[in-house]
Design a protein around this motif. Structure first.
Motif, PDB file in Angstrom:
ATOM      1  N   LEU A 290      25.471  45.926 106.494  1.00  0.00           N
ATOM      2  CA  LEU A 290      24.979  44.704 106.742  1.00  0.00           C
ATOM      3  C   LEU A 290      23.494  44.165 106.816  1.00  0.00           C
ATOM      4  O   LEU A 290      23.162  43.089 106.969  1.00  0.00           O
ATOM      5  CB  LEU A 290      25.712  44.038 107.999  1.00  0.00           C
ATOM      6  N   ASP A 291      22.840  45.152 106.836  1.00  0.00           N
ATOM      7  CA  ASP A 291      21.254  44.955 106.676  1.00  0.00           C
ATOM      8  C   ASP A 291      20.975  44.123 105.409  1.00  0.00           C
ATOM      9  O   ASP A 291      21.567  44.401 104.449  1.00  0.00           O
ATOM     10  CB  ASP A 291      20.718  46.271 107.005  1.00  0.00           C
ATOM     11  N   GLY A 292      20.100  43.233 105.560  1.00  0.00           N
ATOM     12  CA  GLY A 292      19.292  42.375 104.609  1.00  0.00           C
ATOM     13  C   GLY A 292      19.990  41.197 104.165  1.00  0.00           C
ATOM     14  O   GLY A 292      19.935  40.618 103.076  1.00  0.00           O
ATOM     15  N   ILE A 293      20.926  40.668 105.142  1.00  0.00           N
ATOM     16  CA  ILE A 293      21.547  39.646 104.579  1.00  0.00           C
ATOM     17  C   ILE A 293      20.624  38.547 105.140  1.00  0.00           C
ATOM     18  O   ILE A 293      20.100  38.303 106.004  1.00  0.00           O
ATOM     19  CB  ILE A 293      23.100  39.321 105.656  1.00  0.00           C
TER      20      ILE A 293
ATOM     21  N   TYR B 271      22.052  35.425 114.341  1.00  0.00           N
ATOM     22  CA  TYR B 271      22.141  37.099 114.033  1.00  0.00           C
ATOM     23  C   TYR B 271      23.542  37.554 114.101  1.00  0.00           C
ATOM     24  O   TYR B 271      24.438  37.069 114.474  1.00  0.00           O
ATOM     25  CB  TYR B 271      21.242  37.697 115.281  1.00  0.00           C
ATOM     26  N   ILE B 272      23.667  38.632 113.693  1.00  0.00           N
ATOM     27  CA  ILE B 272      24.750  39.648 113.529  1.00  0.00           C
ATOM     28  C   ILE B 272      24.829  40.546 114.681  1.00  0.00           C
ATOM     29  O   ILE B 272      23.847  41.231 114.662  1.00  0.00           O
ATOM     30  CB  ILE B 272      25.045  40.037 112.365  1.00  0.00           C
ATOM     31  N   GLN B 273      25.952  40.891 115.375  1.00  0.00           N
ATOM     32  CA  GLN B 273      26.022  41.615 116.647  1.00  0.00           C
ATOM     33  C   GLN B 273      27.257  42.417 116.314  1.00  0.00           C
ATOM     34  O   GLN B 273      28.435  41.912 116.265  1.00  0.00           O
ATOM     35  CB  GLN B 273      26.175  40.787 118.017  1.00  0.00           C
ATOM     36  N   MET B 274      26.981  43.781 116.304  1.00  0.00           N
ATOM     37  CA  MET B 274      28.146  44.790 116.028  1.00  0.00           C
ATOM     38  C   MET B 274      28.489  45.094 117.562  1.00  0.00           C
ATOM     39  O   MET B 274      27.975  45.427 118.508  1.00  0.00           O
ATOM     40  CB  MET B 274      27.611  46.111 115.896  1.00  0.00           C
ATOM     41  N   GLY B 275      29.688  44.407 117.731  1.00  0.00           N
ATOM     42  CA  GLY B 275      30.473  44.875 118.962  1.00  0.00           C
ATOM     43  C   GLY B 275      31.165  46.021 119.408  1.00  0.00           C
ATOM     44  O   GLY B 275      30.766  47.008 118.992  1.00  0.00           O
ATOM     45  N   ASN B 276      32.356  45.968 120.065  1.00  0.00           N
ATOM     46  CA  ASN B 276      33.177  46.937 120.293  1.00  0.00           C
ATOM     47  C   ASN B 276      33.416  47.829 119.213  1.00  0.00           C
ATOM     48  O   ASN B 276      34.152  47.326 118.131  1.00  0.00           O
ATOM     49  CB  ASN B 276      34.131  46.457 121.105  1.00  0.00           C
TER      50      ASN B 276
ATOM     51  N   ASP C  75      18.926  39.438 111.641  1.00  0.00           N
ATOM     52  CA  ASP C  75      18.968  40.880 112.647  1.00  0.00           C
ATOM     53  C   ASP C  75      20.450  41.336 112.580  1.00  0.00           C
ATOM     54  O   ASP C  75      21.245  40.421 112.919  1.00  0.00           O
ATOM     55  CB  ASP C  75      18.336  40.593 113.938  1.00  0.00           C
ATOM     56  N   VAL C  76      20.526  42.544 112.679  1.00  0.00           N
ATOM     57  CA  VAL C  76      21.750  43.216 112.698  1.00  0.00           C
ATOM     58  C   VAL C  76      21.575  44.059 114.018  1.00  0.00           C
ATOM     59  O   VAL C  76      20.779  45.193 114.157  1.00  0.00           O
ATOM     60  CB  VAL C  76      22.566  44.059 111.620  1.00  0.00           C
TER      61      VAL C  76
ATOM     62  N   ASP D 290      34.162  45.085 116.053  1.00  0.00           N
ATOM     63  CA  ASP D 290      34.272  43.460 116.261  1.00  0.00           C
ATOM     64  C   ASP D 290      32.692  43.348 115.723  1.00  0.00           C
ATOM     65  O   ASP D 290      31.668  43.713 116.146  1.00  0.00           O
ATOM     66  CB  ASP D 290      34.095  43.184 117.727  1.00  0.00           C
ATOM     67  N   ILE D 291      32.643  42.497 114.737  1.00  0.00           N
ATOM     68  CA  ILE D 291      31.234  41.743 114.195  1.00  0.00           C
ATOM     69  C   ILE D 291      31.290  40.669 114.643  1.00  0.00           C
ATOM     70  O   ILE D 291      32.129  39.689 114.094  1.00  0.00           O
ATOM     71  CB  ILE D 291      31.035  42.106 112.647  1.00  0.00           C
ATOM     72  N   GLN D 292      30.258  40.169 115.139  1.00  0.00           N
ATOM     73  CA  GLN D 292      30.025  38.894 115.680  1.00  0.00           C
ATOM     74  C   GLN D 292      28.748  38.169 115.260  1.00  0.00           C
ATOM     75  O   GLN D 292      27.783  38.736 115.021  1.00  0.00           O
ATOM     76  CB  GLN D 292      29.838  38.809 117.393  1.00  0.00           C
TER      77      GLN D 292
END
Length: 168
Positions: free
Chosen positions: A16-19, A40-45, A27-28, A64-66
């Motif tokens: 997902l980096d570089g979107i 931003y993209i947050q990697m969840g549980n 940011d991821v 989970d990807i938020q």
């Protein structure tokens, strides 16, 4: 069995980096920290359920990807988060044919299991987020020290059936 959570996080982050959206690289992150952009993209549980038997060690997992749009002090539109969600879904779908590489693991499948939106928890919160939950199966790749996985010379009673060289 290897604990795969850290490897899962690193592998998904690498994909997902570089979107880029609207001229900005997103940011991821694993948590909201200082300096995080308003979109931003947050990697969840990450959940893992170990699946194991005499010749297979694996994990059925979810992540989970938020995608969070949270302009500081301003109201937000769901459009940006929805657009980035489409980019994330397409990037992960394109990756499933080559399977996301994870050290010492083999990803068997990756599916988008659930997706929903949340437009803020309170009336004063001006954020919008898209939450996508993915399910996937990881199998551990046997390494030289895993002699049971490589030989299979055990019977159901745990007795060595063959005179092959013992690997340990």
């Amino acid at each position: 069995m290897i604990n795969p959570k850290n490897r899962i996080y690193k592998a998904f982050k690498a994909v997902l980096d570089g979107i880029v959206y609207d001229g900005n690289t997103l940011d991821v992150v694993s948590f909201l920290g200082k300096g995080t952009t308003p979109l931003y993209i947050q990697m969840g549980n990450i959940t893992t359920v170990e699946e194991g038997c005499i010749d297979l060690f694996g994990n059925e997992c979810t992540i989970d990807i938020q995608i969070i749009s949270q302009p500081f002090g301003n109201y937000t539109s769901p459009k940006a988060a929805e657009d980035v969600s489409d980019i994330v879904i397409n990037r992960l779908q394109a990756t499933t044919t080559g399977v996301i590489p994870i050290d010492d693991m083999h990803m068997v499948y990756l599916t988008l299991e659930n997706g929903f939106t949340d437009s803020g928890l309170t009336p004063s919160e001006r954020s919008y987020r898209v939450i996508n939950q993915y399910r996937f199966l990881l199998l551990e790749i046997p390494i030289e020290g895993d002699w049971i996985l490589q030989t299979g010379f055990w019977d159901d009673l745990g007795v060595w059936k063959d005179s092959s060289v013992w690997k340990d």
